[in-house]
Scaffold this motif. Sequence first.
Motif, short mmCIF file in Angstrom:
data_model
loop_
_atom_site.label_atom_id
_atom_site.label_comp_id
_atom_site.label_asym_id
_atom_site.label_seq_id
_atom_site.Cartn_x
_atom_site.Cartn_y
_atom_site.Cartn_z
N LEU A 52 0.83 -1.21 0.00
CA LEU A 52 0.00 0.00 0.00
C LEU A 52 0.86 1.26 0.00
CD1 LEU A 52 -2.80 -0.89 2.57
CD2 LEU A 52 -3.08 -0.49 0.13
N GLN A 70 1.18 4.02 -3.04
CA GLN A 70 0.92 5.44 -2.78
C GLN A 70 2.10 6.29 -3.24
OE1 GLN A 70 -2.17 6.17 -1.73
NE2 GLN A 70 -1.52 8.14 -2.46
N GLN A 100 1.81 6.67 -6.94
CA GLN A 100 0.75 7.64 -7.26
C GLN A 100 1.22 9.07 -7.03
OE1 GLN A 100 -2.48 7.83 -4.53
NE2 GLN A 100 -3.89 8.70 -6.03
N PRO A 135 -7.55 9.46 -2.51
CA PRO A 135 -7.97 8.33 -1.68
C PRO A 135 -8.60 7.22 -2.51
CG PRO A 135 -8.84 10.40 -0.84
CD PRO A 135 -8.25 10.69 -2.17
N ARG A 136 -8.44 5.99 -2.07
CA ARG A 136 -9.06 4.85 -2.74
C ARG A 136 -10.55 4.85 -2.42
NH1 ARG A 136 -6.32 0.13 -0.01
NH2 ARG A 136 -6.53 1.57 1.71
N ALA A 137 -11.35 4.52 -3.39
CA ALA A 137 -12.81 4.52 -3.20
C ALA A 137 -13.22 3.48 -2.17
CB ALA A 137 -13.50 4.24 -4.53
N GLU A 193 -12.47 3.21 0.95
CA GLU A 193 -11.51 2.90 2.01
C GLU A 193 -11.37 4.08 2.97
OE1 GLU A 193 -10.11 0.02 2.54
OE2 GLU A 193 -10.84 -0.91 0.72
N ASP A 215 -9.00 6.11 3.65
CA ASP A 215 -7.79 6.86 3.32
C ASP A 215 -8.03 8.34 3.59
OD1 ASP A 215 -7.08 4.41 2.42
OD2 ASP A 215 -7.05 4.93 0.30
N SER A 227 0.71 3.49 6.26
CA SER A 227 -0.24 2.50 5.75
C SER A 227 -0.42 1.39 6.78
CB SER A 227 0.24 1.92 4.41
OG SER A 227 1.44 1.23 4.59
#
Length: 165
Positions: free
Chosen positions: A60, A64, A67, A76-78, A80, A82, A144
């Motif tokens: 993770l 990141q 990214q 942010p991840r959908a 989650e 984050d 993470s």
Amino acid sequence: MHRQPSFPRQQRGAVLYVALIFLILLSLLGIVGMQVASLQERMASNYRATNMAFQRAEGLARLQEVQLNTGTRFVPRAGERDEERRCDDPSPVRGSAWAEARSNDDDPDTAIVVSRLNECTPGFSIAQGSRPVNEKPVIWQISSFSTDVAAAPTSDAAVETVFMP
């Protein structure tokens, strides 16, 4: 002349006692061996679960970093938990306290928290080497958290890294 074999009149059965004692000792050794093997299997299973949780948390954090390196902003991840926090947040994300709070959640699968560290050091240069005056370095702290499996986890791990694209 034919002789009849002579038997002692009082046999004590010492061989029977010795054989039974050896049988008991071998049984005890077998039981102890099974317990040791069972303990070693549980230890190996716990090591695997811990390693799986660490690898997921590390993955993770690295995703990141990729990214942030390509997009220079946190997405942010959908679905989650984050979040991006400022580094002067009154409840900062720091190591074991944050990981313990995550592990005590109802559904502690994965979480990522990202902070921009360069916003907390105005007037000081954190960057290595020299940059143009108009270019400000961005330094990220990525925390993470992950468990070994999503459903019914047995182990969890947290990874914290500082990253500068």
